[in-house]
Design an enzyme around this catalytic site. Structure first.
Site, PDB file in Angstrom:
ATOM      1  N   ARG A 224       0.843  -1.193   0.000  1.00  0.00           N
ATOM      2  CA  ARG A 224       0.000   0.000   0.000  1.00  0.00           C
ATOM      3  C   ARG A 224       0.881   1.246   0.000  1.00  0.00           C
ATOM      4  O   ARG A 224       1.945   1.263   0.632  1.00  0.00           O
ATOM      5  CB  ARG A 224      -0.909   0.038   1.234  1.00  0.00           C
ATOM      6  CG  ARG A 224      -2.057  -0.971   1.220  1.00  0.00           C
ATOM      7  CD  ARG A 224      -3.091  -0.657   0.127  1.00  0.00           C
ATOM      8  NE  ARG A 224      -4.217  -1.565   0.123  1.00  0.00           N
ATOM      9  CZ  ARG A 224      -4.374  -2.595  -0.717  1.00  0.00           C
ATOM     10  NH1 ARG A 224      -3.449  -2.857  -1.633  1.00  0.00           N
ATOM     11  NH2 ARG A 224      -5.450  -3.344  -0.665  1.00  0.00           N
ATOM     12  N   HIS A 272      -1.059  -0.410  -9.978  1.00  0.00           N
ATOM     13  CA  HIS A 272      -1.717  -1.354  -9.052  1.00  0.00           C
ATOM     14  C   HIS A 272      -2.145  -2.635  -9.787  1.00  0.00           C
ATOM     15  O   HIS A 272      -3.331  -2.998  -9.798  1.00  0.00           O
ATOM     16  CB  HIS A 272      -2.931  -0.697  -8.370  1.00  0.00           C
ATOM     17  CG  HIS A 272      -3.325  -1.397  -7.093  1.00  0.00           C
ATOM     18  ND1 HIS A 272      -3.742  -0.720  -5.961  1.00  0.00           N
ATOM     19  CD2 HIS A 272      -3.362  -2.712  -6.769  1.00  0.00           C
ATOM     20  CE1 HIS A 272      -4.026  -1.605  -5.009  1.00  0.00           C
ATOM     21  NE2 HIS A 272      -3.805  -2.825  -5.488  1.00  0.00           N
TER      22      HIS A 272
HETATM   23  P1  NDP Z   1      -1.475 -11.485   5.214  1.00  0.00           P
HETATM   24  O1  NDP Z   1      -2.471 -11.005   6.214  1.00  0.00           O
HETATM   25  O2  NDP Z   1      -1.575 -12.888   4.736  1.00  0.00           O
HETATM   26  O3  NDP Z   1       0.005 -11.281   5.777  1.00  0.00           O
HETATM   27  C1  NDP Z   1       0.364 -10.166   6.474  1.00  0.00           C
HETATM   28  C2  NDP Z   1       1.782 -10.332   7.002  1.00  0.00           C
HETATM   29  O4  NDP Z   1       2.192  -9.090   7.561  1.00  0.00           O
HETATM   30  C3  NDP Z   1       1.871 -11.375   8.114  1.00  0.00           C
HETATM   31  O5  NDP Z   1       3.079 -12.090   8.012  1.00  0.00           O
HETATM   32  C4  NDP Z   1       1.862 -10.533   9.371  1.00  0.00           C
HETATM   33  O6  NDP Z   1       2.562 -11.081  10.481  1.00  0.00           O
HETATM   34  C5  NDP Z   1       2.620  -9.310   8.896  1.00  0.00           C
HETATM   35  N1  NDP Z   1       2.284  -8.146   9.747  1.00  0.00           N
HETATM   36  C6  NDP Z   1       1.086  -7.582   9.968  1.00  0.00           C
HETATM   37  N2  NDP Z   1       1.195  -6.559  10.825  1.00  0.00           N
HETATM   38  C7  NDP Z   1       2.499  -6.485  11.163  1.00  0.00           C
HETATM   39  C8  NDP Z   1       3.239  -5.661  12.030  1.00  0.00           C
HETATM   40  N3  NDP Z   1       2.658  -4.683  12.751  1.00  0.00           N
HETATM   41  N4  NDP Z   1       4.568  -5.874  12.145  1.00  0.00           N
HETATM   42  C9  NDP Z   1       5.178  -6.875  11.438  1.00  0.00           C
HETATM   43  N5  NDP Z   1       4.506  -7.696  10.602  1.00  0.00           N
HETATM   44  C10 NDP Z   1       3.190  -7.501  10.474  1.00  0.00           C
HETATM   45  O7  NDP Z   1      -1.564 -10.456   3.973  1.00  0.00           O
HETATM   46  P2  NDP Z   1      -1.283 -10.796   2.436  1.00  0.00           P
HETATM   47  O8  NDP Z   1       0.078 -11.369   2.342  1.00  0.00           O
HETATM   48  O9  NDP Z   1      -2.413 -11.547   1.857  1.00  0.00           O
HETATM   49  O10 NDP Z   1      -1.349  -9.319   1.780  1.00  0.00           O
HETATM   50  C11 NDP Z   1      -0.469  -8.285   2.168  1.00  0.00           C
HETATM   51  C12 NDP Z   1      -0.919  -6.979   1.521  1.00  0.00           C
HETATM   52  O11 NDP Z   1      -0.620  -6.954   0.135  1.00  0.00           O
HETATM   53  C13 NDP Z   1      -2.428  -6.708   1.536  1.00  0.00           C
HETATM   54  O12 NDP Z   1      -2.853  -6.263   2.800  1.00  0.00           O
HETATM   55  C14 NDP Z   1      -2.568  -5.640   0.473  1.00  0.00           C
HETATM   56  O13 NDP Z   1      -2.374  -4.366   1.056  1.00  0.00           O
HETATM   57  C15 NDP Z   1      -1.420  -5.927  -0.475  1.00  0.00           C
HETATM   58  N6  NDP Z   1      -1.885  -6.401  -1.791  1.00  0.00           N
HETATM   59  C16 NDP Z   1      -1.525  -5.704  -2.928  1.00  0.00           C
HETATM   60  C17 NDP Z   1      -1.917  -6.133  -4.164  1.00  0.00           C
HETATM   61  C18 NDP Z   1      -1.455  -5.441  -5.394  1.00  0.00           C
HETATM   62  O14 NDP Z   1      -1.908  -5.784  -6.492  1.00  0.00           O
HETATM   63  N7  NDP Z   1      -0.534  -4.509  -5.307  1.00  0.00           N
HETATM   64  C19 NDP Z   1      -2.774  -7.315  -4.328  1.00  0.00           C
HETATM   65  C20 NDP Z   1      -3.060  -7.995  -3.093  1.00  0.00           C
HETATM   66  C21 NDP Z   1      -2.639  -7.534  -1.874  1.00  0.00           C
HETATM   67  P3  NDP Z   1       2.135 -12.492  11.139  1.00  0.00           P
HETATM   68  O15 NDP Z   1       2.488 -13.559  10.134  1.00  0.00           O
HETATM   69  O16 NDP Z   1       2.980 -12.569  12.349  1.00  0.00           O
HETATM   70  O17 NDP Z   1       0.664 -12.403  11.417  1.00  0.00           O
HETATM   71  C1  OXD Z   2      -5.822  -6.313  -2.910  1.00  0.00           C
HETATM   72  C2  OXD Z   2      -5.386  -5.370  -3.915  1.00  0.00           C
HETATM   73  O1  OXD Z   2      -5.673  -5.999  -1.743  1.00  0.00           O
HETATM   74  O2  OXD Z   2      -5.848  -5.465  -5.042  1.00  0.00           O
HETATM   75  O3  OXD Z   2      -6.314  -7.405  -3.281  1.00  0.00           O
HETATM   76  O4  OXD Z   2      -4.545  -4.511  -3.644  1.00  0.00           O
END
Ligand code: NDP
Ligand code: OXD
Length: 309
Positions: A224, A272
């Site tokens: 993001r 994006h």
């Molecule tokens: P997940 O919820 O599966 O994973 C999140 C990870 O971040 C976990 O490992 C979690 O830790 C870690 N995390 C969360 N909060 C913290 C913190 N405060 N400090 C350290 N680590 C933290 O999310 P996804 O992998 O599915 O997606 C990640 C992001 O990617 C989405 O939220 C979205 O914003 C973005 N995205 C972008 C897209 C694009 O096209 N550009 C498409 C899809 C998603 P833990 O394992 O310990 O819980």
């Molecule tokens: C998602 C994205 O979060 O498209 O799936 O960014």
């Protein structure tokens, strides 16, 4: 008959057709005036216009077409007790891994540099490095961070992965929590951001974090825009602390024409598209979750509202 309301800015009619095939016993509606007059059981949401969710009244489940759900929590329109299911599927994980590796490898092997040199008919071999001579740090070890980190490790990069709880990723070194952030980033040549946007993670990519990287590092943001302090990023690029950045996400999207990020010579912009939702896969995933819910089974990937992801 259970009723599903779809509220998405992207091709809702096509989505509705796919849902009618996947869940023929359910009534599928697209959000339109009065669609929610009768009770709705499930809402499938992309990026719904403000007010749409609130207008629908109580539902049993909200199922997101996106992986990131911060906009749903921020809207305040979903009742505290209503579960939200995130989108996690192979299409998103595969798409993000491909994009992150494409940007990382293009930088690692100077592909874009040679493209520029070719325009001037310049034959200037660079000192090429092997993967094992570089360190990659991935922020986030979730559905997207894990396969990205696993693939970097499989290619031979020294790989660090940082998460809240220190989740293990095969082949990578894990780091947990805020106290370990700088250690995880220290000396890395490539920094990849795949964190969710929460109170704890906004503005996390700032001067302090960028300064911990190796001089001339490359930054890849697939998560993001609000994770990044844009001015700190620009300063790091201008000073040479970073040699480049690939950005797929921005604080305002589409990125306004006058935004300096568009015009910076060391920044690569994509609109994006790192991991777009693939409709057929997403519909199947959501239909399976609705069926699980109706059989009384546990549903994976429920949002923990207290953590914000
Ligand atoms: P997940 O919820 O599966 O994973 C999140 C990870 O971040 C976990 O490992 C979690 O830790 C870690 N995390 C969360 N909060 C913290 C913190 N405060 N400090 C350290 N680590 C933290 O999310 P996804 O992998 O599915 O997606 C990640 C992001 O990617 C989405 O939220 C979205 O914003 C973005 N995205 C972008 C897209 C694009 O096209 N550009 C498409 C899809 C998603 P833990 O394992 O310990 O819980
Ligand atoms: C998602 C994205 O979060 O498209 O799936 O960014």
């Amino acid at each position: 008959m259970k009723r599903i309301l779809i509220s998405s800015r992207g091709k809702p009619e096509q989505l509705a057709e796919l849902f009618r095939k996947a869940l023929p016993q359910h009534e599928i509606l697209i959000d339109m005036p009065n669609a929610g007059d009768a009770p709705i059981d499930y809402m499938v949401v992309g990026r719904p216009a403000p007010g749409v969710i609130a207008s629908v009244g109580p539902v049993k489940l909200v199922l997101s077409l996106n992986a990131g759900i911060e906009h749903l929590l921020e809207s305040g329109e979903i009742a505290a007790h209503t579960p939200i299911v995130r989108m996690v599927d192979d299409g998103l994980a595969g798409g993000m891994t491909e994009w992150v590796l494409a940007e990382a490898m293009a930088w690692h092997r100077n592909i874009r540099l040679y493209e520029r040199l070719q325009r001037d008919l310049k034959w200037e071999p660079q000192q090429e490095k092997l993967a094992h001579e570089r360190t990659v740090t991935v922020l986030g070890a979730g559905a997207l961070g894990t396969p990205a980190a696993r693939n970097f490790a499989a290619l031979g990069f020294k790989t660090n992965v940082w998460s809240r709880t220190g989740r293990e990723v095969p082949g990578a070194r894990s780091f947990a929590g805020p106290d370990a952030l700088l250690e995880a980033a220290f000396g890395a040549n490539i920094l990849v951001n795949l964190l969710p946007l929460t109170k704890e993670t906004q503005n996390i990519v700032d001067a302090g974090l960028l300064d911990a990287l190796a001089k001339g590092a490359f930054f890849i943001n697939g998560a993001r825009g609000a994770h990044v302090v844009d001015q700190d990023l620009i300063d790091a690029l201008d000073s040479g602390q970073l040699s480049g950045a690939a950005l797929d996400v921005f604080r305002i999207e589409p990125l306004p024409e006058n935004d300096p990020l568009w015009h910076h010579p060391k920044i690569l912009i994509s609109p994006h598209v790192a991991a777009p939702t693939h409709m057929h896969i997403a519909v199947q995933e959501i239909a399976t979750n609705i069926q699980r819910f109706e059989r009384g089974e546990a549903i994976p990937h429920l949002v923990d509202k207290s953590l914000g992801y």
